[in-house]
Scaffold this motif. Structure first.
Motif, PDB file in Angstrom:
ATOM      1  N   ARG A 344       0.864  -1.173   0.000  1.00  0.00           N
ATOM      2  CA  ARG A 344       0.000   0.000   0.000  1.00  0.00           C
ATOM      3  C   ARG A 344       0.907   1.232   0.000  1.00  0.00           C
ATOM      4  NH1 ARG A 344      -4.313   0.345   4.713  1.00  0.00           N
ATOM      5  NH2 ARG A 344      -2.398   0.349   5.942  1.00  0.00           N
ATOM      6  N   ASN A 345       0.668   2.109  -0.983  1.00  0.00           N
ATOM      7  CA  ASN A 345       1.500   3.312  -1.138  1.00  0.00           C
ATOM      8  C   ASN A 345       2.985   2.961  -1.255  1.00  0.00           C
ATOM      9  OD1 ASN A 345      -0.835   4.919  -0.873  1.00  0.00           O
ATOM     10  ND2 ASN A 345      -0.646   4.905   1.361  1.00  0.00           N
ATOM     11  N   ASN A 346       3.252   1.920  -2.090  1.00  0.00           N
ATOM     12  CA  ASN A 346       4.622   1.464  -2.356  1.00  0.00           C
ATOM     13  C   ASN A 346       5.341   0.950  -1.113  1.00  0.00           C
ATOM     14  OD1 ASN A 346       4.545   2.108  -5.158  1.00  0.00           O
ATOM     15  ND2 ASN A 346       4.891   4.267  -4.646  1.00  0.00           N
ATOM     16  N   ARG A 347       4.607   0.537  -0.129  1.00  0.00           N
ATOM     17  CA  ARG A 347       5.189  -0.012   1.093  1.00  0.00           C
ATOM     18  C   ARG A 347       4.537  -1.362   1.382  1.00  0.00           C
ATOM     19  NH1 ARG A 347       4.822   2.644   7.173  1.00  0.00           N
ATOM     20  NH2 ARG A 347       5.825   0.914   8.277  1.00  0.00           N
ATOM     21  N   ILE A 348       5.374  -2.373   1.639  1.00  0.00           N
ATOM     22  CA  ILE A 348       4.852  -3.711   1.921  1.00  0.00           C
ATOM     23  C   ILE A 348       4.208  -3.730   3.303  1.00  0.00           C
ATOM     24  CG2 ILE A 348       5.434  -6.143   2.226  1.00  0.00           C
ATOM     25  CD1 ILE A 348       7.722  -5.772   0.289  1.00  0.00           C
ATOM     26  N   GLU A 349       2.924  -4.124   3.337  1.00  0.00           N
ATOM     27  CA  GLU A 349       2.181  -4.168   4.591  1.00  0.00           C
ATOM     28  C   GLU A 349       1.995  -5.593   5.107  1.00  0.00           C
ATOM     29  OE1 GLU A 349       1.155  -1.599   6.267  1.00  0.00           O
ATOM     30  OE2 GLU A 349       1.430   0.039   4.843  1.00  0.00           O
ATOM     31  N   GLY A 350       2.119  -6.570   4.206  1.00  0.00           N
ATOM     32  CA  GLY A 350       1.900  -7.952   4.622  1.00  0.00           C
ATOM     33  C   GLY A 350       2.107  -8.904   3.464  1.00  0.00           C
ATOM     34  N   VAL A 351       1.707 -10.149   3.664  1.00  0.00           N
ATOM     35  CA  VAL A 351       1.877 -11.192   2.652  1.00  0.00           C
ATOM     36  C   VAL A 351       0.628 -12.071   2.643  1.00  0.00           C
ATOM     37  CG1 VAL A 351       3.287 -13.148   1.879  1.00  0.00           C
ATOM     38  CG2 VAL A 351       4.375 -11.221   3.033  1.00  0.00           C
ATOM     39  N   LEU A 352       0.228 -12.487   1.451  1.00  0.00           N
ATOM     40  CA  LEU A 352      -0.827 -13.487   1.303  1.00  0.00           C
ATOM     41  C   LEU A 352      -0.175 -14.788   0.852  1.00  0.00           C
ATOM     42  CD1 LEU A 352      -3.828 -14.401   1.061  1.00  0.00           C
ATOM     43  CD2 LEU A 352      -3.720 -13.642  -1.315  1.00  0.00           C
ATOM     44  N   VAL A 353      -0.451 -15.861   1.565  1.00  0.00           N
ATOM     45  CA  VAL A 353       0.083 -17.178   1.213  1.00  0.00           C
ATOM     46  C   VAL A 353      -1.093 -18.128   0.987  1.00  0.00           C
ATOM     47  CG1 VAL A 353       1.491 -19.132   1.936  1.00  0.00           C
ATOM     48  CG2 VAL A 353       2.180 -16.809   2.566  1.00  0.00           C
ATOM     49  N   LEU A 354      -1.119 -18.771  -0.180  1.00  0.00           N
ATOM     50  CA  LEU A 354      -2.138 -19.767  -0.503  1.00  0.00           C
ATOM     51  C   LEU A 354      -1.477 -21.133  -0.615  1.00  0.00           C
ATOM     52  CD1 LEU A 354      -4.198 -17.935  -3.282  1.00  0.00           C
ATOM     53  CD2 LEU A 354      -4.662 -18.027  -0.834  1.00  0.00           C
ATOM     54  N   GLY A 355      -2.135 -22.164  -0.107  1.00  0.00           N
ATOM     55  CA  GLY A 355      -1.591 -23.507  -0.156  1.00  0.00           C
ATOM     56  C   GLY A 355      -2.589 -24.503  -0.703  1.00  0.00           C
TER      57      GLY A 355
END
Length: 567
Positions: A344-355
Motif C-alpha cells: 500500500r502506497n509502495n510499502r509492503i504491509e503484509g503477505v498473502l500465502v495460498l496452499g
C-alpha cells in the motif's frame, strides 16, 4: 487401520489379482503380431504427446487419446492396446492435480483402464471383429462398437465406484454427454489413421498428427486466454465486493474467502508485516477460519519472509521446492504454495500465502491476478479504516472516548425493539450526574474538570465492563444501558457504582493555581434508574424517567444517592 488405509490395501490386492494375471492371459490367448521397435516407439511418442497436450473441455482437462487407442487396437490387437492404455493412465494421473493419494489413484485407474480395454476388446472379438481387417464397413461397424463399449464401461465403473464410497453421482450427466461427443468426434480420425498407416506407413502419423496437435495447441492457447479473462472478471467482482465492506474485519474475511474460492486453495493465510515481525491475521483452512494461535516470526523468515525481503511473488509446485525455506506454521499435507506481498502506497504491509494439497495447483497467470486482488484488498482495507475512524468520531465523545448521545439513542431503540419481540426480558437505563460539578470548574478551572471527566469515564468503563453500554450523554451526565437487568438488579448495580466513585480520589492539576499543583479531588454522583417493560415501552420515555428519578429522587433528596423511577 483407518478407512483410507483399508481402501488402499483392498485396491492393491485387487490390482495384483486382476491386472498382472489378466495381461498374462491376454498375451497367451490374443498375442500381438510382430511389432517393429520403430512402430512401437512412434506410437508411444504420439501417445505421450497426446497426454501432454490435453484440451480443456467444460472446465476439465480432456486427453484425446481415443483416436490413437482405436487405431492401435485395430492394427496390433488387444495386448498392445492394453499396454499403451496403461502407459497413458500413468502419465495422465501424474499430471492431473488432485488431493487423492497416488497410492490409491494408481491401482484404481490401472484396473479401470484394464477393465475398459478388456471389455471393449473382448466385445469386439466375440462379436466377430477381426484385427487387421481392411474392409471399410467392417472397420467402421466393429471399430464404433469398440468405442461405444469403452465409453459405456468407463461411465459404469466410475458410477459404481463413486456410489460405493457413499457419494452421489448421476449416471447421465454433462460429463457423459461430453464423453460420447468426443468419441464421435475422434472416431473418424482414428479410422483414417488406421487405414492410412496400413497403406503408407508411419508417414500417416505425421500427416494426421501434425494438424491434430496444432489444433490442440491452438485450442489450449484459446482456453488459457479464456481462463485468464474469466479470472480477471472474477477479480473485478471480488474488488467490488471488498469495496462495499465497511469494516477492516469484513474486508479481511471477505478477501480470504473469495481468494481461496477463486484459486481453489485448501489453505489461505494473511500475514501482517509490522515492527520487524510477521503476525498472522487470518488462517483459513479447508473453508473454515482457524484460531490465531501461531507465534510471530522475524520478517525475513519462511515463505512470507522470502516474499517480503525480495519484494516478489512466488509459486512452488511441490513441497520439495519450499521445505528448505519454510519456517513456522504450515500444514503437513501442503504441496503447492503461492505467496505474494501486499503493498500500500509502495510499502509492503503484509503477505498473502495460498496452499494446496495437490502438486502443481497454481499457474503463472494467477500470480498476476493475485497481485491485482492484493491491490484491491489494500485499498479496501485503507478505505474501511477511514470509514471506521469516521464512524468512531461520529459515535464517540472526543474527550472521554465513550459513546455519545447519538449512538446511545440508536442503541436504546434497538434494545427496546428486542424487549418488545422477546429477545430481552428486561432493559434498565441508569442515568448519572456528577454532584456540584459547576463548583469544581469554577474553583479549579475547566481543564481540571475535563481531567475528572476523563478519569471518571475510565473508571466507569472498568466497573461496567461487558455488562452494558456506557455513554456520555452531555456535560457531566453519563448513561448506562443494562440489557436483561431488572429494576431491582439495576438499583444494586447503580449503588455499587455510587460507592466506588464516592471512595475514589481523582488527581487533577489546578488551572487556577500559579504553580499548577496536583491535588486529589473527591466527587459524588446522583443516579436515577428506569426499567422496561415495567416503566415504559418507549426509549425516549425511559431516558426521561431515569432523568426524573435522578433529579427528584436523588438530587432533591440530598445528592449522592440512587433512586428508582416511580409512576
Amino acid at each position: 487401520m483407518d478407512n483410507l488405509q483399508k481402501r488402499k490395501a483392498v485396491l492393491w490386492i485387487l490390482w495384483v489379482l486382476i491386472v498382472p494375471p489378466g495381461l498374462y492371459l491376454i498375451y497367451q490367448y490374443y498375442p500381438p503380431p510382430a511389432i517393429s521397435p520403430v512402430d512401437a516407439a512412434a506410437y508411444l511418442a504420439f501417445f505421450i504427446l497426446a497426454c501432454l497436450l490435453p484440451m480443456n473441455i467444460n472446465g476439465v482437462p480432456t486427453y484425446l487419446v481415443q483416436w490413437l487407442t482405436v487405431a492401435v487396437f485395430l492394427k496390433f490387437g488387444l495386448f498392445a492396446e492394453v499396454i499403451l492404455s496403461q502407459i497413458t493412465m500413468l502419465i495422465v494421473i501424474l499430471r492431473l492435480r488432485t488431493s487423492e493419494s497416488l497410492t490409491i489413484r494408481i491401482p484404481f485407474n490401472s484396473m479401470m483402464f484394464f477393465s475398459i480395454s478388456t471389455l471393449a476388446g473382448m466385445t469386439f472379438l466375440l462379436a466377430g471383429g477381426e484385427i487387421g481387417s481392411l474392409d471399410l464397413l467392417h472397420i467402421l461397424a466393429y471399430g464404433l462398437l469398440f468405442q461405444i463399449v469403452s465409453v459405456v464401461s468407463n461411465q459404469m465403473i466410475l458410477y459404481f465406484y463413486v456410489r460405493s464410497l457413499g457419494e452421489h453421482k448421476d449416471f447421465f450427466s454433462t460429463d457423459t454427454i461430453w464423453d460420447f461427443s468426443i468419441t464421435l468426434l475422434v472416431f473418424p480420425l482414428a479410422i483414417a489413421l488406421y487405414i492410412s498407416e496400413t497403406y503408407i506407413g508411419l508417414t500417416a502419423l505425421l500427416l494426421l498428427g501434425i494438424p491434430f496437435f496444432t489444433m490442440t495447441a491452438i485450442m489450449r492457447m484459446y482456453n488459457n486466454s479464456e481462463k485468464v479473462n474469466s479470472d480477471l472478471k472474477k477479480a473485478g467482482e471480488i474488488g467490488h465486493q471488498l469495496a462495499a465492506r465497511l469494516s477492516s474485519d469484513e474486508v479481511l474475511d471477505q478477501f480470504v474467502i473469495q481468494v481461496s474460492d477463486l484459486f481453489q486453495a485448501d489453505y489461505a493465510y494473511v500475514i501482517d508485516y509490522r515492527d520487524g515481525k510477521l503476525l498472522m491475521l487470518r488462517m483459513f483452512e479447508n473453508n473454515e477460519f482457524q484460531p490465531l494461535n501461531v507465534e510471530p516470526v522475524k520478517y525475513n523468515q519462511g515463505i512470507a519472509g522470502n516474499a517480503i525481503v525480495n519484494n516478489n511473488s512466488y509459486i512452488y509446485d511441490s513441497k520439495a521446492q519450499w521445505k528448505g525455506i519454510a519456517s513456522g506454521y504450515m500444514p503437513a499435507d501442503t504441496e503447492s504454495l503461492m505467496a505474494t506481498p501486499i503493498s500500500r502506497n509502495n510499502r509492503i504491509e503484509g503477505v498473502l500465502v495460498l496452499g494446496s494439497k495437490s502438486k502443481h495447483a497454481f499457474v503463472h497467470h494467477q500470480l498476476q491476478i493475485l497481485d491485482i486482488l492484493s491491490t484491491y484488498f489494500a485499498v479496501s482495507l485503507e478505505k474501511a479504516g477511514l470509514i471506521q475512524k469516521a464512524i468512531a468520531k461520529s459515535e464517540r465523545c472526543g474527550l472521554t472516548k465513550l459513546y455519545n448521545y447519538r449512538y446511545l439513542d440508536e442503541a436504546l431503540e434497538k434494545s427496546m425493539a428486542k424487549v418488545k419481540n422477546g429477545e430481552l426480558r428486561n432493559l434498565s437505563v441508569v442515568m448519572m450526574d456528577i454532584d456540584r460539578f459547576k463548583g469544581i470548574n469554577d474553583k479549579y478551572g475547566h481543564q481540571s474538570g475535563n481531567e475528572i471527566l476523563v478519569a471518571l469515564a475510565n473508571l466507569l468503563t472498568e466497573i461496567i465492563g461487558k455488562e452494558g453500554t456506557i455513554a456520555r450523554y452531555g456535560g457531566e451526565e453519563f448513561v448506562v444501558l443494562l440489557p436483561n437487568y431488572s429494576k431491582e438488579l439495576a438499583l444494586l448495580f447503580a449503588e455499587n457504582i455510587r460507592k466506588e466513585i464516592e471512595k475514589r480520589e481523582f488527581m487533577i492539576q489546578s488551572d487556577l493555581d500559579a504553580d499548577r499543583s496536583t491535588i486529589p479531588i473527591k466527587i459524588t454522583m446522583s443516579i436515577g434508574v428506569s426499567s422496561a417493560p415495567d416503566d415504559s415501552d418507549d426509549g425516549m420515555a425511559m431516558i426521561r424517567n431515569a432523568d426524573r428519578a435522578l433529579y427528584i429522587g436523588a438530587k432533591q433528596a440530598g445528592r449522592n444517592k440512587v433512586a428508582a423511577y416511580t409512576k
